[in-house]
Design a protein around this motif. Structure first.
Motif, short mmCIF file in Angstrom:
data_model
loop_
_atom_site.label_atom_id
_atom_site.label_comp_id
_atom_site.label_asym_id
_atom_site.label_seq_id
_atom_site.Cartn_x
_atom_site.Cartn_y
_atom_site.Cartn_z
N ASN A 8 0.81 -1.21 0.00
CA ASN A 8 0.00 0.00 0.00
C ASN A 8 0.84 1.27 0.00
O ASN A 8 0.30 2.37 -0.10
CB ASN A 8 -0.93 0.03 1.22
N ALA A 9 2.15 1.14 0.16
CA ALA A 9 3.01 2.32 0.24
C ALA A 9 4.11 2.34 -0.81
O ALA A 9 4.96 3.22 -0.79
CB ALA A 9 3.62 2.40 1.64
N LYS A 10 4.09 1.42 -1.75
CA LYS A 10 5.14 1.35 -2.76
C LYS A 10 5.25 2.64 -3.58
O LYS A 10 6.31 3.00 -4.06
CB LYS A 10 4.91 0.18 -3.72
N GLN A 11 4.14 3.36 -3.72
CA GLN A 11 4.16 4.59 -4.51
C GLN A 11 5.03 5.67 -3.89
O GLN A 11 5.37 6.65 -4.54
CB GLN A 11 2.73 5.12 -4.74
N PHE A 12 5.43 5.50 -2.63
CA PHE A 12 6.25 6.50 -1.95
C PHE A 12 7.75 6.29 -2.15
O PHE A 12 8.55 7.15 -1.77
CB PHE A 12 5.92 6.54 -0.47
N LEU A 13 8.15 5.17 -2.74
CA LEU A 13 9.58 4.94 -2.98
C LEU A 13 10.15 6.09 -3.80
O LEU A 13 9.57 6.51 -4.80
CB LEU A 13 9.80 3.62 -3.71
N GLY A 14 11.27 6.62 -3.34
CA GLY A 14 11.93 7.71 -4.05
C GLY A 14 11.45 9.10 -3.68
O GLY A 14 12.04 10.09 -4.10
N THR A 15 10.38 9.19 -2.91
CA THR A 15 9.88 10.51 -2.50
C THR A 15 10.52 10.93 -1.18
O THR A 15 11.12 10.13 -0.47
CB THR A 15 8.35 10.52 -2.36
N ASP A 16 10.37 12.20 -0.84
CA ASP A 16 10.92 12.75 0.39
C ASP A 16 9.97 12.44 1.54
O ASP A 16 8.80 12.82 1.51
CB ASP A 16 11.11 14.26 0.24
N ILE A 17 10.48 11.76 2.56
CA ILE A 17 9.66 11.38 3.72
C ILE A 17 9.00 12.59 4.38
O ILE A 17 7.91 12.51 4.91
CB ILE A 17 10.51 10.59 4.75
N ARG A 18 9.66 13.74 4.30
CA ARG A 18 9.15 14.94 4.96
C ARG A 18 7.89 15.49 4.32
O ARG A 18 7.21 16.32 4.91
CB ARG A 18 10.25 16.01 5.00
N ASP A 19 7.53 14.99 3.14
CA ASP A 19 6.33 15.44 2.44
C ASP A 19 5.09 14.59 2.74
O ASP A 19 4.00 14.90 2.25
CB ASP A 19 6.56 15.45 0.93
N LEU A 20 5.23 13.52 3.53
CA LEU A 20 4.11 12.60 3.75
C LEU A 20 3.01 13.22 4.61
O LEU A 20 3.26 13.88 5.60
CB LEU A 20 4.60 11.32 4.43
N LYS A 21 1.76 12.95 4.17
CA LYS A 21 0.56 13.35 4.91
C LYS A 21 -0.26 12.09 5.13
O LYS A 21 -0.26 11.19 4.31
CB LYS A 21 -0.28 14.34 4.10
#
Length: 105
Positions: A51-64
């Protein structure tokens, strides 16, 4: 699982990240899984949850979370703690009940 994840990264970081991303080696148990990001730039390197694979490569600090709460900076700050200290961050993802994650640096 946390202790095993830390040991796996210390033994062989590349292999550990691969196992985390594949959910192998006991690193995916229902909604419990390790995830890793670079402390230098916040880039997410590994996450076992499908359910979270789409976040690979993104900046953790941007997560909501599902309610719009920005929780990524809390995760990033928790990773700044001295090695061996555990921090907890509450957020809602993807369920409707809060999830607590433990981070060890």
């Amino acid at each position: 699982m946390l202790d095993n994840a830390v040991a796996a990264v210390k033994a062989d970081k590349t292999k550990a990240l691969d196992m985390f991303n594949k959910g192998e080696g006991g690193f995916l148990d229902r909604d419990l899984y390790p995830f890793c990001f670079n402390v230098s730039d916040g880039k997410i390197l590994a996450v076992a949850s499908p359910n979270a694979k789409q976040f690979l490569g993104t900046d953790i600090r941007d997560l909501k979370d599902a309610t719009g709460k920005v929780y990524g900076p809390e995760l990033y700050a928790a990773a700044q703690k001295p090695e061996g200290q555990i921090g907890e961050v509450s957020y809602i993802f993807p369920r409707t009940a809060p999830t607590r994650r433990r981070l060890r640096r």
